[in-house]
Motif scaffolding. Sequence first.
Motif, PDB file in Angstrom:
ATOM      1  N   PRO A 261       0.838  -1.212   0.000  1.00 17.31           N
ATOM      2  CA  PRO A 261       0.000   0.000   0.000  1.00 17.31           C
ATOM      3  C   PRO A 261       0.863   1.248   0.000  1.00 17.31           C
ATOM      4  O   PRO A 261       2.076   1.196   0.261  1.00 17.31           O
ATOM      5  CB  PRO A 261      -0.803  -0.124   1.310  1.00 17.31           C
ATOM      6  N   ASP A 262       0.239   2.379  -0.271  1.00 15.08           N
ATOM      7  CA  ASP A 262       0.915   3.671  -0.225  1.00 15.08           C
ATOM      8  C   ASP A 262       0.679   4.268   1.163  1.00 15.08           C
ATOM      9  O   ASP A 262      -0.448   4.545   1.548  1.00 15.08           O
ATOM     10  CB  ASP A 262       0.334   4.593  -1.308  1.00 15.08           C
ATOM     11  N   PHE A 263       1.756   4.450   1.921  1.00 14.78           N
ATOM     12  CA  PHE A 263       1.616   4.932   3.295  1.00 14.78           C
ATOM     13  C   PHE A 263       1.774   6.447   3.404  1.00 14.78           C
ATOM     14  O   PHE A 263       2.020   6.968   4.501  1.00 14.78           O
ATOM     15  CB  PHE A 263       2.651   4.241   4.192  1.00 14.78           C
ATOM     16  N   SER A 264       1.625   7.168   2.311  1.00 12.42           N
ATOM     17  CA  SER A 264       1.743   8.625   2.374  1.00 12.42           C
ATOM     18  C   SER A 264       0.594   9.205   3.190  1.00 12.42           C
ATOM     19  O   SER A 264      -0.547   8.730   3.122  1.00 12.42           O
ATOM     20  CB  SER A 264       1.734   9.216   0.966  1.00 12.42           C
ATOM     21  N   PHE A 265       0.885  10.237   3.957  1.00  9.00           N
ATOM     22  CA  PHE A 265      -0.114  10.825   4.846  1.00  9.00           C
ATOM     23  C   PHE A 265      -1.279  11.430   4.061  1.00  9.00           C
ATOM     24  O   PHE A 265      -2.430  11.391   4.512  1.00  9.00           O
ATOM     25  CB  PHE A 265       0.530  11.888   5.745  1.00  9.00           C
ATOM     26  N   ASP A 266      -0.978  11.997   2.906  1.00 11.71           N
ATOM     27  CA  ASP A 266      -2.041  12.624   2.118  1.00 11.71           C
ATOM     28  C   ASP A 266      -3.080  11.600   1.683  1.00 11.71           C
ATOM     29  O   ASP A 266      -4.290  11.809   1.829  1.00 11.71           O
ATOM     30  CB  ASP A 266      -1.447  13.324   0.894  1.00 11.71           C
ATOM     31  N   LEU A 267      -2.619  10.486   1.130  1.00 15.83           N
ATOM     32  CA  LEU A 267      -3.551   9.452   0.661  1.00 15.83           C
ATOM     33  C   LEU A 267      -4.283   8.802   1.830  1.00 15.83           C
ATOM     34  O   LEU A 267      -5.506   8.601   1.775  1.00 15.83           O
ATOM     35  CB  LEU A 267      -2.790   8.386  -0.138  1.00 15.83           C
ATOM     36  N   MET A 268      -3.562   8.482   2.885  1.00 15.29           N
ATOM     37  CA  MET A 268      -4.198   7.833   4.034  1.00 15.29           C
ATOM     38  C   MET A 268      -5.206   8.763   4.698  1.00 15.29           C
ATOM     39  O   MET A 268      -6.262   8.326   5.165  1.00 15.29           O
ATOM     40  CB  MET A 268      -3.135   7.371   5.033  1.00 15.29           C
ATOM     41  N   GLY A 269      -4.887  10.041   4.710  1.00 16.34           N
ATOM     42  CA  GLY A 269      -5.832  11.008   5.276  1.00 16.34           C
ATOM     43  C   GLY A 269      -7.100  11.110   4.451  1.00 16.34           C
ATOM     44  O   GLY A 269      -8.209  11.199   4.993  1.00 16.34           O
ATOM     45  N   ALA A 270      -6.940  11.061   3.122  1.00 15.80           N
ATOM     46  CA  ALA A 270      -8.103  11.150   2.237  1.00 15.80           C
ATOM     47  C   ALA A 270      -8.983   9.915   2.336  1.00 15.80           C
ATOM     48  O   ALA A 270     -10.204   9.986   2.118  1.00 15.80           O
ATOM     49  CB  ALA A 270      -7.646  11.350   0.792  1.00 15.80           C
ATOM     50  N   LEU A 271      -8.380   8.772   2.667  1.00 13.94           N
ATOM     51  CA  LEU A 271      -9.123   7.513   2.700  1.00 13.94           C
ATOM     52  C   LEU A 271      -9.564   7.102   4.095  1.00 13.94           C
ATOM     53  O   LEU A 271     -10.252   6.080   4.256  1.00 13.94           O
ATOM     54  CB  LEU A 271      -8.268   6.384   2.106  1.00 13.94           C
ATOM     55  N   LEU A 272      -9.204   7.875   5.108  1.00  9.78           N
ATOM     56  CA  LEU A 272      -9.487   7.465   6.489  1.00  9.78           C
ATOM     57  C   LEU A 272     -10.982   7.345   6.760  1.00  9.78           C
ATOM     58  O   LEU A 272     -11.455   6.321   7.284  1.00  9.78           O
ATOM     59  CB  LEU A 272      -8.848   8.444   7.469  1.00  9.78           C
ATOM     60  N   LEU A 273     -11.748   8.380   6.419  1.00 14.86           N
ATOM     61  CA  LEU A 273     -13.194   8.328   6.680  1.00 14.86           C
ATOM     62  C   LEU A 273     -13.873   7.211   5.893  1.00 14.86           C
ATOM     63  O   LEU A 273     -14.644   6.432   6.478  1.00 14.86           O
ATOM     64  CB  LEU A 273     -13.844   9.683   6.361  1.00 14.86           C
ATOM     65  N   PRO A 274     -13.608   7.073   4.572  1.00 14.21           N
ATOM     66  CA  PRO A 274     -14.199   5.936   3.859  1.00 14.21           C
ATOM     67  C   PRO A 274     -13.808   4.590   4.469  1.00 14.21           C
ATOM     68  O   PRO A 274     -14.631   3.671   4.520  1.00 14.21           O
ATOM     69  CB  PRO A 274     -13.635   6.075   2.441  1.00 14.21           C
ATOM     70  N   ALA A 275     -12.562   4.488   4.945  1.00  9.26           N
ATOM     71  CA  ALA A 275     -12.115   3.227   5.556  1.00  9.26           C
ATOM     72  C   ALA A 275     -12.893   2.927   6.830  1.00  9.26           C
ATOM     73  O   ALA A 275     -13.268   1.776   7.095  1.00  9.26           O
ATOM     74  CB  ALA A 275     -10.616   3.296   5.861  1.00  9.26           C
ATOM     75  N   ILE A 276     -13.165   3.980   7.619  1.00  9.91           N
ATOM     76  CA  ILE A 276     -13.953   3.788   8.855  1.00  9.91           C
ATOM     77  C   ILE A 276     -15.366   3.313   8.506  1.00  9.91           C
ATOM     78  O   ILE A 276     -15.892   2.368   9.116  1.00  9.91           O
ATOM     79  CB  ILE A 276     -14.004   5.097   9.664  1.00  9.91           C
ATOM     80  N   LEU A 277     -15.977   3.969   7.519  1.00 13.73           N
ATOM     81  CA  LEU A 277     -17.339   3.602   7.131  1.00 13.73           C
ATOM     82  C   LEU A 277     -17.389   2.186   6.570  1.00 13.73           C
ATOM     83  O   LEU A 277     -18.290   1.405   6.907  1.00 13.73           O
ATOM     84  CB  LEU A 277     -17.867   4.599   6.096  1.00 13.73           C
ATOM     85  N   ILE A 278     -16.420   1.840   5.721  1.00  5.35           N
ATOM     86  CA  ILE A 278     -16.367   0.487   5.155  1.00  5.35           C
ATOM     87  C   ILE A 278     -16.158  -0.545   6.263  1.00  5.35           C
ATOM     88  O   ILE A 278     -16.781  -1.618   6.253  1.00  5.35           O
ATOM     89  CB  ILE A 278     -15.251   0.394   4.097  1.00  5.35           C
ATOM     90  N   SER A 279     -15.317  -0.223   7.225  1.00  4.22           N
ATOM     91  CA  SER A 279     -15.053  -1.149   8.329  1.00  4.22           C
ATOM     92  C   SER A 279     -16.313  -1.407   9.145  1.00  4.22           C
ATOM     93  O   SER A 279     -16.639  -2.557   9.474  1.00  4.22           O
ATOM     94  CB  SER A 279     -13.953  -0.589   9.241  1.00  4.22           C
TER      95      SER A 279
END
Length: 573
Positions: A261-279
Motif C-alpha cells: 500500500p501507499d503509506f503517504s499521509f495525504d492518501l491515508m488522510g483522504a481515505l481514512l473516513l471511507p475506511a472507517i465507514l467500510i469497516s
Amino acid sequence: MPKNLRKYLPILDWGRTYSKATLSNDLIAALIVTIMLIPQSLAYALLAGLPPEAGLYASIVPILLYAVFGTSRALAVGPVAVVSLMTAAALGNIADQGTMGYAVAALTLAFLSGAILLAMGVFKLGFLANFLSHPVISGFITASGVIIAASQIKHILGISASGENLLDLLHSIFTHLGDTNWITVIIGVSATAFLFWVRKGMKPLLKSKGFSAGAADVATKAGPVAAVVVTTLFVWLFGLSDHGVRVVGAVPQSLPPLTLPDFSFDLMGALLLPAILISVIGFVESISVAQTLAAKKRQRINPDQELIGLGTANLGAAFTGGFPVTGGFSRSVVNFDAGAETPAAGAFTAVGLAIAALALTPLVFFLPQATLAATIIVAVLTLVDFSILRKAWAYSKADFAAVLATMLVTLGSGVELGVTCGVVLSIMLHLYKTTKPHIAEVGLVPGTEHFRNIHRHKVETDPTLLTLRIDESLYFANARFLEDYLYDRLAGDAPIKNVVLMCSAVNEIDFSALESLEAINARLKDMGIKLHLSEVKGPVMDRLQKQHFISDLTGKVFLSQHDAYTELKKAAV
C-alpha cells in the motif's frame, strides 16, 4: 494449550477435533462455494472499478487468514457488493479507474480498513457497531442494492455511463442510450433472465425430473458458472468482441502477487473516513450473518475476535493485490447449506480459487462484461427490501423517518454520505428516545405485591402518595425531563406528602442526573414533601452512597415498592 492462545487463534480450538468426516463435509462445501465465487469475484472487482483478477486475489489470502483468526464456522470472507460499491465511491475521488494510482489506493483502503478492524478487536470496541440501528442498516443496504443494480445497466446495454448516486447514474445512462449495443443487450438480458430462473425454478425442475435434492442444489449453485461458460463460448465462436461486445480480456495467470500500500499521509488522510465507514458497515454485515448461522447450530461467535479475523483478512488483501473484504451473506449461506463444519472449508475454497487463478484465467478472455453485470444484478436484488419502510411505519414513526432519510440520502447523494447519515440518525434516534424516558405513575394491583401503570390497570392508590416508575437510566440528557415531569405532576395536587421514585429499570445514574435528584430533593423539601427511592439496583446504590445524596435524602430507600407503599400508607393514616 494456553486458553488465551486458543482465544486469539480459534483454529487451535476447532482444529483439535478435526476428523475425516469433517474434512469430507468441508471439501464438498468448498467445491460448491468455489464454483459460485469464480464469476462472483470477477464481477465484484469490476464493480469496485478494479481489474477482474483483483476479485480472485481478494478471495484467496483473506479467506486463509480468516480461517486462522475468525470464530464463525460458516462465514465466507471476500468481496461483497456493498463494500465493493463503497470502495469504488471512495477511490473515484482519488484517482481514475484503470490507473496504477487507483489500484494502489485500493490496497491502501484495504490496509486502513484492516488496521481499524484489528484495533477495534484488540481494544474490544465491537460495541461501536451497535450505533448503527438495524432499520437504518436495512435502509442503507436496500438503497445501495438499487444503486449497484443501476450501475450495472451500462454493461447490460454496452454503453459508457458514470455517477455516484442514482440520479446521476440514470441521467448518464439516458444520455448514452444512443450508443446501445443490441448484441450486448441480448446477451445481458438473456443472462439476467436465466440467472433469475436458476434461483427460482431450476431446483424444482431438476427434482421433478428425478434428481436428488443434493444434486439439484449443486446444479443451482453452479448456475452462474453455466451462464459464464455459455456466453463466453457464444462470444468466442461468433467473434462478437469485434462487433462491440465488451469482454473481460486478458487476466494474469498467476497467484496473488505481493503488493505494498501507499503509506503517504495525504492518501491515508483522504481515505481514512471511507475506511472507517467500510469497516463499520462490513463488520455489521459480517457479524449479522455469522451470528445467524451460528445460532442454527448453537455455536458461539465472539464479536471482538471477529473484528480481529476480519482485520487480518483485510490486511492480507492489502498485501496481495486485493481490496476491502468482509463476510458475504449469499456465499456464507451457500457455505452453510453445503455442509461446512469449520473455517477449513474457507481455506479449501481459497485453494480452489488459487487453482482457478493459475489455470482458468485464460478461459475468461471472451467472457462478456454483460454476464458479470447480470451476476451482480441478480445477487444484489436479493438485498433490496422496501418492506422495511412499511414495517417501520407500523412500528415506530421515528424509525420510519430514519430509514426513509437514509434511503433518500444514499440514493440521492451516494453511499458515503448515506452511511454517514445512517450513523448520525442512529445516534440521534437513540438520544431522542432516551431524552424523554417513559415515566409511569403506578399503583398496587389488588391482592398482589405488583405495581402497574394506573392508566392501564385497575390498581389501588393513596392520595397522599405519588409513585413514579422510571423506565430508563438517568443521565445528563434526560435528567431535566424527570424534573419537569415531576414538578408538573405535583402542581396543584396539595394532598401529596410522599413521592417515591421506583428505580427497578434504572441501570445507571450519572453525575448530572445525581445533581437533578439533589435539586428535586431540595425542592420537595421546601414543598413539605418527602422524597423516597425504591428497588434501587446494587451497583447504582453503591455509587449513590459515595456521595452525600443518601444522607441528605428527606425520605428513605426501600428494598421493594410494596414495602414503600405499605409503610407510607400507614404513616399517612
